[in-house]
Design an enzyme around this catalytic site. Structure first.
Site, mmCIF file in Angstrom:
data_model
loop_
_atom_site.group_PDB
_atom_site.id
_atom_site.type_symbol
_atom_site.label_atom_id
_atom_site.label_comp_id
_atom_site.label_asym_id
_atom_site.label_seq_id
_atom_site.Cartn_x
_atom_site.Cartn_y
_atom_site.Cartn_z
ATOM 1 N N SER A 1 0.833 -1.202 0.000
ATOM 2 C CA SER A 1 0.000 0.000 0.000
ATOM 3 C C SER A 1 0.862 1.245 0.000
ATOM 4 O O SER A 1 1.875 1.321 0.696
ATOM 5 C CB SER A 1 -0.922 0.016 1.239
ATOM 6 O OG SER A 1 -0.154 -0.006 2.432
ATOM 7 N N LYS B 1 5.649 11.753 -0.193
ATOM 8 C CA LYS B 1 6.088 11.322 1.133
ATOM 9 C C LYS B 1 6.597 9.889 1.138
ATOM 10 O O LYS B 1 7.318 9.499 2.059
ATOM 11 C CB LYS B 1 4.938 11.469 2.130
ATOM 12 C CG LYS B 1 4.522 12.918 2.361
ATOM 13 C CD LYS B 1 3.478 13.020 3.448
ATOM 14 C CE LYS B 1 3.109 14.475 3.727
ATOM 15 N NZ LYS B 1 2.116 14.609 4.797
ATOM 16 N N GLU B 2 6.195 9.113 0.153
ATOM 17 C CA GLU B 2 6.659 7.738 0.016
ATOM 18 C C GLU B 2 7.332 7.610 -1.353
ATOM 19 O O GLU B 2 6.656 7.369 -2.351
ATOM 20 C CB GLU B 2 5.495 6.756 0.149
ATOM 21 C CG GLU B 2 4.818 6.819 1.504
ATOM 22 C CD GLU B 2 3.523 6.038 1.562
ATOM 23 O OE1 GLU B 2 3.171 5.572 2.657
ATOM 24 O OE2 GLU B 2 2.850 5.900 0.522
ATOM 25 N N ASP C 1 -3.333 4.653 -3.417
ATOM 26 C CA ASP C 1 -4.512 5.378 -2.972
ATOM 27 C C ASP C 1 -4.503 6.833 -3.435
ATOM 28 O O ASP C 1 -5.498 7.529 -3.262
ATOM 29 C CB ASP C 1 -4.614 5.325 -1.439
ATOM 30 C CG ASP C 1 -6.021 4.985 -0.977
ATOM 31 O OD1 ASP C 1 -6.756 4.372 -1.766
ATOM 32 O OD2 ASP C 1 -6.373 5.330 0.154
ATOM 33 N N LYS D 1 -9.496 5.491 4.532
ATOM 34 C CA LYS D 1 -8.029 5.517 4.536
ATOM 35 C C LYS D 1 -7.426 4.155 4.165
ATOM 36 O O LYS D 1 -7.849 3.529 3.212
ATOM 37 C CB LYS D 1 -7.540 5.999 5.904
ATOM 38 C CG LYS D 1 -8.035 7.393 6.279
ATOM 39 C CD LYS D 1 -7.507 7.829 7.610
ATOM 40 C CE LYS D 1 -7.958 9.242 7.948
ATOM 41 N NZ LYS D 1 -9.435 9.353 8.095
ATOM 42 N N LYS D 2 -6.423 3.713 4.922
ATOM 43 C CA LYS D 2 -5.698 2.500 4.567
ATOM 44 C C LYS D 2 -6.579 1.260 4.664
ATOM 45 O O LYS D 2 -6.455 0.333 3.847
ATOM 46 C CB LYS D 2 -4.475 2.339 5.478
ATOM 47 C CG LYS D 2 -3.642 1.098 5.179
ATOM 48 C CD LYS D 2 -2.473 0.956 6.148
ATOM 49 C CE LYS D 2 -1.723 -0.345 5.898
ATOM 50 N NZ LYS D 2 -0.588 -0.525 6.834
ATOM 51 N N ASP E 1 3.859 -2.654 4.133
ATOM 52 C CA ASP E 1 3.944 -1.240 3.817
ATOM 53 C C ASP E 1 4.925 -1.053 2.672
ATOM 54 O O ASP E 1 5.775 -1.911 2.403
ATOM 55 C CB ASP E 1 4.399 -0.444 5.046
ATOM 56 C CG ASP E 1 3.314 -0.374 6.116
ATOM 57 O OD1 ASP E 1 2.136 -0.629 5.784
ATOM 58 O OD2 ASP E 1 3.641 -0.091 7.278
ATOM 59 N N ASP F 1 -5.259 -1.853 12.438
ATOM 60 C CA ASP F 1 -4.574 -3.128 12.525
ATOM 61 C C ASP F 1 -4.878 -3.846 13.837
ATOM 62 O O ASP F 1 -5.195 -5.036 13.850
ATOM 63 C CB ASP F 1 -3.069 -2.932 12.350
ATOM 64 C CG ASP F 1 -2.545 -1.758 13.172
ATOM 65 O OD1 ASP F 1 -3.332 -1.186 13.949
ATOM 66 O OD2 ASP F 1 -1.363 -1.414 13.047
#
Length: 1164
Positions: A394, A400-401, A430, A622-623, A647, A867
């Protein structure tokens, strides 16, 4: 309407897609690209997991259908468009049945052939047509030829022979031994390749025969001491008779594989007693366990438990003494300190009780390979019988990633040591970014070089950035002569790959600017042709363009309608199509192939890009929502019975990690395991681990202890799930715990053919082959749309996934269902366009409406720590989980080393815990299927942030004591000091024993204690406040995505981010505590020194506790100093003002003795 040519090699197939077609006869409608109506499956495989019925129904909404008959009426609301499908090798799946018959033998494919599905972007969603956009490319079909060590004769696939390290003929034509003998005997001794006679045929053959007939040296049987189970019978033959036993002994050196003498290695040389060992017990082959539980040594665990009891008793006596001996001179100080100490004792008990039963586990990979990848009667070819695994990655924001970090994670997944046809990788973007999409396309291209290189040379780790950046001898344990040369080539190719990834943002921007300028010119030209006023400005949307000159369906930087972060269509793109069932070997190194892959399987796992649809007015969760979209997509496209989620910055560091996890899932009793959690390991952390980023106390102490209960918690990444457990079903067997502390156990069997009516929480899994009543089956089928949505393909995949995830029949107990060995060694159904279009419908924004997704099915919604809630719900249904600690770290990721980022990360976790405490997922409301100590562990997860309120008060108490000259007790009596010493010593001894059985070191334990106080005085109080605002006032909580640090360039400081000071309101409480305590120490020392009657005992007590606070906050203070000691001025201003106000207010409220009355504070 589908128009097909008569020959696959003719002109490209044209698929005309329109809407509202009324054509199509009978009750069976044609194929639909969105599947809101019934459509015929394109698959010709009757055993396909998704081929359950003739027709499949999907979700509703706007759609366009493809009818087999001509379209008579076309709705003007939609525009008819044409999808051109180029003639590709796997195009036969659309127009013929040839693709369903997969090759049975290894083939060579030096140039991987691109598939229609992997060359098409499928988009669609709410109020939009599902479209298949074929990316333009030109490629000729390569000629298939044999390579590697395969015989070159037609119809023969045997291994080629080599004599004197070369092929028999100088022309290089490869031939096997049987064909070579045929050519020598019946073909006149001529080579089939060059038609020239073989050279030195007789000499070579004689040498070969002599080598074969030469007797091998044997161990002396006189020295051999047979076991009781072995027998040696003396021969009674006369010397002139032929002794068959002696002939066997002298020619081969072994009796073969029997129960007399069992050779251990080859012909029995150099191992065991004279080269022999005890014969194996074939009856135990299927009974050998895949895993073993290793308990902690009693010499460590027994004193550990005893110290817990001693400390608990000491705390009880200490608190009793504190309550019975108040300080009458400072009741407020005594009251606050006693209340805090009572809460600390309660919090320590909650944290310590789940640590009573820590365990370790080990796996046996050799048994896994023997049981699932060895030839047997049901699987004569020895194909892999392991179940499939779908890997989820994801990402949400390429800024940022970094895409390069995500690309390295994907490469480590594609190169994992697991059957390639059983792996499918899904990337959830996403953010719907074209940058991520094109970076994934580049990754798929580079994987064709990187994956064979890893498999050929056994590379570890299989993340290219981590592998090429490691500071150790890369030649260790490498024996192939071509390794250095090929490593140099792959390293150069990876450097070019990095440059291409890093240049993608500029490339996309320049391309989009060029296309947008061209569109503006076309619009002005059209305006001039129409005779309009040229002074009027034409608004042209600033679109983002793909490389083939089409609009990107995801988000645009300009944020146009239907192309913004919260408003874009769903996108699915199969970057790599599913591989064939048989190995495909490459070719020798040449101008096109960087490495020699003649003996390497060059197939790659399926790789899919997924960006779910987003529209305004929908809560996308969201996630958790992205993960649930991947669950539905993968169920339709690959339907692996197990799911691994990672991740984007957590790569596979151990290529055998998936096999280790599957050992637990497939071992006896593994059908009760819902997930296997791996510990999180981090790299890029400063050597001193200033902010306890490694978090080893949690991952190596607490999680090992939870493994001895009902299982570890789910921590968001590095976890292998059972798909049916994510679907909300109950385990096949569960245990209910009744009575005090759950001591009375009642076992439940939840999957029987005829079971009583169950509650909603006891939902059993439908079992294939069960003779259930027709009424129950009809009721279950009617409830499926309510639970899973109205996609029948998704509903049909559920029992298939459950069946594939079962244990083997010989491992199941009496009355339990299992699958036969070899049932998963069949080829996977090929992927077609209709299946991908079906997957588009399940990632729409409205699919989850009025379903149980996010409530009971999939990742659970309603918390920023989805989680923990997801794992809790599974444990609450009776499932178990397992903690898998591998010798080599299974996964590695990054963690924020900056103080502000670390505090915000802890703030998010603590806020999620507060949400859990005030929700129905509080462990106080857990079912009886959860063990008592497991319930205590989950309850502590929701309770620990509230400790911060008492910790804040307790950190100010030493300063208040020094300011007033009072202490928490009347005087430092011997009893108080003995109790304090006993509590402190037992705590230290418990820590030492924890270090002993967990394997951590004292430095890590101390860093964890320091950051516990730093987080408890900064992030945790803010989390409690935010949680209360959400529960009471309904204020929504939003968090920014944690930035993932990119790999530093050469010459850059690897830990530069550690010294960056970013202002945050979370810093104010710890700074205030430090300054107040330092001022208080100075005031207390000055007062005592100049007092006529100094009270040194109270001063020492206050100074001791103030120094205890300051020692814990030392890493925080060091982080504020930065690299050059620069701190933002606002930090000192706020902290100084607060410290002065608190100090002056205290002096006025409780002035020192001897001050005049007019200096005292009085209320009017």
């Amino acid at each position: 309407m589908v128009k097909t040519a008569s020959s696959p090699s003719s002109s490209p197939v044209t698929i005309t897609v329109s809407s509202g077609g009324k054509g199509g006869g009978g009750g069976i409608r044609g194929m639909s690209l969105t599947s809101p109506v019934r459509r015929t499956s394109l698959s010709n495989n009757p055993n396909s997991p998704l081929t359950v019925s003739r027709n499949r129904v999907s979700s509703g909404g706007r759609y366009c259908s493809m009818s087999q008959d001509s379209v008579e009426e076309v709705n003007s609301e939609f525009v008819t468009y044409t999808v051109h499908i180029p003639p590709t090798p796997d195009h036969q799946s659309i127009i013929s049945e040839s693709q369903t018959s997969l090759p049975e033998e290894p083939t060579k494919n030096p140039k991987p052939e691109r598939s229609f599905v992997s060359g098409t972007i499928f988009t669609g969603g709410f109020n939009s047509v599902t479209r298949g956009h074929v990316i333009e490319y030109s490629m000729e079909r390569p000629e298939t030829s044999k390579s590697g060590n395969v015989c070159g004769m037609k119809g023969c696939d045997e291994q080629a022979i080599y004599r004197k390290s070369r092929v028999p003929c100088e022309c290089g034509f490869k031939i096997c031994k049987d064909c070579y003998l045929d050519c020598v005997g019946g073909g006149g001794g001529h080579c089939p390749g060059c038609k020239e006679p073989y050279a030195n045929v007789s000499d070579d053959e004689e040498e070969g025969s002599e080598a074969e007939d030469k007797a091998l040296p044997l161990p002396s049987m006189a020295e051999f001491k047979p076991d009781k189970r072995l027998s040696l019978v003396k021969s009674f033959k006369s010397p002139n008779d032929f002794d068959h036993t002696r002939w066997l002994y002298e020619t081969k050196g072994t009796y073969g594989y029997g129960n007399a003498v069992w050779p251990k290695d080859g012909y029995g040389f150099g191992s065991g007693a004279n080269g022999f060992e005890h014969p194996p017990d074939f009856g135990e082959r299927c009974r050998r366990p895949l895993t073993r539980k290793v308990g902690i040594s009693a010499a460590i665990l027994s004193p550990y438990r005893l110290l817990m009891v001693i400390r608990l008793v000491a705390l009880g006596f200490f608190l009793t003494w504190r309550i019975r001996h108040p300080n009458h001179e400072a009741m407020w100080l005594w009251g606050m300190s006693t209340t805090c100490e009572l809460w600390f004792a309660f919090s320590w008990l909650l944290d310590q009780l789940p640590k009573l039963c820590p365990v370790n586990r080990i796996t046996d990979l050799s048994v896994l390979k023997e049981r699932f990848e060895s030839p047997n009667l049901r699987n004569p070819k020895g194909r892999s019988d392991l179940p499939g695994i779908d890997v989820f990655v994801s990402t949400a924001d390429p800024e940022k990633e970094p895409p390069l970090v995500t690309a390295n994670t994907i490469l480590s997944i594609l190169a994992v040591d697991y059957p390639v046809e059983k792996i499918a990788c899904y990337l959830s973007d996403d953010g719907g970014s074209l940058l991520t999409f094109e970076a994934l396309a580049e990754t798929a291209s580079f994987a064709r070089i990187w994956v064979p290189f890893c498999q050929k040379h056994g590379i570890e780790p299989r993340n290219p950035e981590a592998y090429f950046g490691q500071k150790r001898d890369f030649l260790k344990n490498k024996v192939r002569l071509d390794f250095v040369r090929e490593r140099r080539r792959v390293k150069r190719e990876y450097d070019e790959f990095k440059v291409r990834i890093n240049s993608l943002p500029d490339s996309i921007r320049r391309r989009s600017d060029a296309y947008n300028a061209h569109e503006e010119l076309r619009a002005k030209k059209k305006q001039a042709e129409m005779g309009c006023n040229l002074s009027e400005q034409i608004k042209i949307p600033k679109a983002t363009w793909m490389s083939d000159g089409s609009h990107w369906s995801g988000t645009w930087p300009s944020g146009e309608v239907d192309h913004s972060r919260g408003d874009h269509a769903g996108i699915i793109q199969a970057m790599l199509a599913p591989p064939n069932a048989e190995p495909v070997y490459g070719g020798e190194a040449d101008g096109e192939n960087l490495i020699d892959t003649t003996e390497v399987d060059t197939r790659l796992p399926m790789l899919v890009y997924v960006s779910r649809e987003k529209r305004p007015g929908y809560d996308h969760n969201k996630k958790a929502g992205a993960m649930n979209a991947l669950v539905r997509t993968s169920a339709i496209m690959s339907n692996g019975p197990f799911i691994l989620n990672l991740d984007c910055d957590h790569y596979i560091n151990n290529s055998l990690a998936l096999r280790e996890g599957m050992c637990f899932m497939l071992d006896r009793g593994g059908d009760r395991i819902c997930y296997v959690q791996f510990p999180q390991r981090f790299e890029g952390i400063d050597p001193n681990d200033r902010y306890a980023n490694h978090n080893t106390v949690f991952f190596d102490v607490s999680m090992r202890a939870f493994d001895g209960l009902q299982g570890p918690m789910y921590v968001g990444t590095g976890c292998i799930f059972r798909r049916t457990a994510l679907y909300g079903f109950s385990p096949p067997r569960a245990t209910e715990h009744h009575g005090w502390f759950g001591r009375r156990k009642i076992k439940l069997f939840l999957r029987k053919p005829k079971a009583p009516k169950e509650d909603d929480d006891d939902r059993a899994m439908p079992i294939n082959g069960d003779n259930n009543d027709d009424d129950d089956a009809d009721i279950e089928s009617l409830l499926l749309p309510k639970r899973f949505g109205n996609s029948t393909s998704l509903a049909a995949s559920i029992p298939v996934a459950e069946y594939q995830g079962r244990l083997l029949q010989d491992l199941q107990g009496k009355g339990n269902q299992g699958r036969p060995a070899g049932s998963l060694a069949v080829p996977r159904e090929p992927l077609d366009a209709a299946t991908v279009a079906e997957a588009i419908s399940v990632v729409s924004c409205f699919y989850e409406d009025r379903t149980e997704w996010g409530k009971r099915i999939g990742w659970i919604y309603g918390s920023v720590t989805e989680d923990v809630v997801t794992g809790y719900c599974m444990h609450n249904r009776g499932w178990r989980s397992v903690y898998c600690v591998t010798k080599r770290d299974a996964f590695r990721g990054t963690a924020p080393i900056n103080l502000t980022d670390r505090l915000h990360q802890v703030l998010r976790w603590a806020t999620g815990s507060v949400e859990i405490f005030f929700s129905r997922n509080n462990a106080l409301f857990a079912s009886r299927r959860m063990k008592f100590l497991q319930r205590v562990a989950y309850f502590n997860v929701g309770m620990y942030p509230f400790t911060s309120m008492f910790l804040l008060v307790y950190c100010f108490l030493p300063a208040m004591s020094l300011f007033t000259g009072q202490f928490i007790v009347q005087s430092l009596s011997v009893t108080f000091l003995i109790f304090l010493l006993a509590i402190t010593l037992t705590l230290c001894m418990l820590a030492l024993l924890e270090i002993k059985w967990s394997g951590i070191n004292l430095h890590e334990w101390w860093r964890n204690e320091q950051f516990w106080l730093i987080g408890g005085t900064s992030a945790h109080p803010a989390a409690v406040l935010q949680g209360l605002l959400k529960v009471i006032a309904g204020v929504d909580i939003s968090f920014t995505l944690t930035s993932k640090s990119a790999t530093p360039e050469d010459g850059d400081d690897e830990f530069a981010d550690l010294y960056v000071v970013k202002w945050s309101f979370l810093m104010i409480p710890p700074i205030t505590i430090m300054m107040v305590n330092m001022i208080a120490i100075a005031v207390g020392v000055a007062r005592t020194m100049y007092s006529p009657f100094p009270q040194w005992s109270k001063l020492l007590g206050g100074v001791f506790f103030s120094l205890w606070v300051l020692c814990h906050l030392y890493p925080f203070a060091k982080g504020l100093m930065g690299r050059r000691g620069k701190v933002p001025t606002i930090v000192f201003v706020w902290s100084g003002l607060l410290s002065i106000i608190i100090s002056l207010l205290w002096v006025y409220i409780s002035p020192p003795s001897g001050m005049q009355d007019y200096m005292k504070f009085q209320f009017p």
